[in-house]
Every structure is written in C-alpha cells, then in structure tokens.
Motif scaffolding. Structure first.
Motif, PDB file in Angstrom:
ATOM      1  N   TYR A   1       0.839  -1.190   0.000  1.00 31.63           N
ATOM      2  CA  TYR A   1       0.000   0.000   0.000  1.00 31.63           C
ATOM      3  C   TYR A   1       0.881   1.249   0.000  1.00 31.63           C
TER       4      TYR A   1
ATOM      5  N   TYR B   1      -2.920   3.992  -3.050  1.00 36.45           N
ATOM      6  CA  TYR B   1      -3.090   2.963  -4.075  1.00 36.45           C
ATOM      7  C   TYR B   1      -2.215   1.769  -3.725  1.00 36.45           C
ATOM      8  N   TYR B   2      -2.535   0.648  -4.325  1.00 35.35           N
ATOM      9  CA  TYR B   2      -1.769  -0.576  -4.108  1.00 35.35           C
ATOM     10  C   TYR B   2      -0.901  -0.874  -5.338  1.00 35.35           C
TER      11      TYR B   2
END
Length: 209
Positions: A122, A152-153
C-alpha cells in the motif's frame, strides 16, 4: 501550493504505471565445470520444469532457448513440443535416457521455476516533506491533502529461474545458473530476458561459442 499539489497528484497517478512497466532480470549466480570449454553437442533437448499454471511460461522458455541454440548452429528441440507436458512421466532413468538417445539427443538443458511470489504494497496518496506554515488555512490544506488523498496498491511479481546444462553422454552437469526477475511484462518477455542472461553468461564462461 495548488500547482505543487496538482503536479504531485500527476506523479502519484503515474507511479503504478511506471512500476508495472519496469522489468528487470539479473543473473544472481552461475557455475561451470572446470573441464568444460566450448562444449559441442549434436542435439540438445530443452525441458521446462514448471507446473500447469505456468504452462505459457514453459512453452515460451523452451521455444526461445531452442531458437537461441539453433541460431548458434546447435540442433535442438523443445520437450513440450515433442513429448507434451509430461515428458518422462512413468519412465525410469534407463527408459528416459534411451528415449532421448534414440532421438539423437546428447545434451539437455532444464529450466526450473524455483520460486514465484507476489508482493502487495500500500502506498499513501501524498507523501513528502512540506514547508512549515504559520497560517491556519495553509497548514490545514497541506495536512488535509496529505491525510485524505487516497492511496493505491502496487503488486510486485518476482520469479527465480534456474538453468542446468547436462552432457548426456558423460552423464554430468556442466553448467548451472540462477536468475531473479521482477515484474516481467509477459511470459514471453520473461523468457527472452532469462535466455539473454543465460547465453551471455555461458559465452563469457566458454561453455558454448
């Protein structure tokens, strides 16, 4: 601050794309038998040792290495193309070697997928050093953006492959190498990068011309 914020957002939004596009394969170790130099084979069988989930990778690895060998004037064949996915299933050592030698093979290259892992990470939306401000609104907006901007990942795919080259007539290992790859674009890309590293190292070590 607005201009900096917009630029930061643009960079953050591009990061996942840049991370996915970046790919690298590195040779992490290799070994050659002391008494081997410019090994000459009449015919070499390339065998991918990978499960059904990695069938596409196996086909690409075998195909590309066969093409590399043939470009160097070495007759070769793909185990998957010639014998199917379960090359020696049900055979003992004697029967398997006889099967190869009846086809004229005196060399073999095995390509094993030693490890495959996926790492999910993450990334917070806004990370950086911000100038201290003594004004209420400037301080509020700066920290609000940092705290509430959605993150965001990113997913990193890692592969570790090993190539072993065998002289079937002498029944011995003459070369071995391992590579590590990060985020290859496709099975074909991984196979190409792996093949390039292996053949480059074999040439430098004098295993093949």
């Amino acid at each position: 601050m607005k201009r900096i914020g917009k630029f930061g957002l643009m960079v953050v939004s591009l990061l996942p794309i840049l991370l996915v596009a970046c790919s690298s394969t590195k040779l992490i170790s290799s070994w050659k038998a002391d008494d081997v130099s410019d090994q000459k084979f009449d015919k070499v069988l390339v065998i991918g040792l990978m499960g059904n989930k990695d069938r596409n990778l196996r086909e690409n690895v075998e195909k590309i290495i066969v093409q590399q060998l043939q470009a160097k004037g070495i007759n070769s064949g793909s185990a998957f193309a010639e014998y199917g996915p379960k090359t020696f299933e049900g055979l003992d050592e004697s029967s398997a070697l006889k099967k190869l030698k009846n086809k004229g093979y005196d060399g073999a290259i095995t390509i094993a997928l030693l490890d495959k892992s996926k790492e999910k990470r993450y990334n917070p939306g806004m990370v950086g050093v911000y100038p201290r401000t003594y004004r209420f609104w400037g301080h509020y907006r700066t920290l609000y953006t940092r705290i509430y901007e959605p993150g965001y990942y990113t997913v990193t795919n890692k592969f570790m492959l090993e190539a072993n080259v065998y002289d079937l007539n002498a029944d011995k290992l003459i070369y071995s190498a391992q590579t590590r790859s990060v985020d290859p674009a496709s099975p074909q890309s991984l196979a190409s990068e792996f093949s390039e590293k292996i053949f480059e190292d074999m040439s430098l070590k004098g295993v093949i011309k």
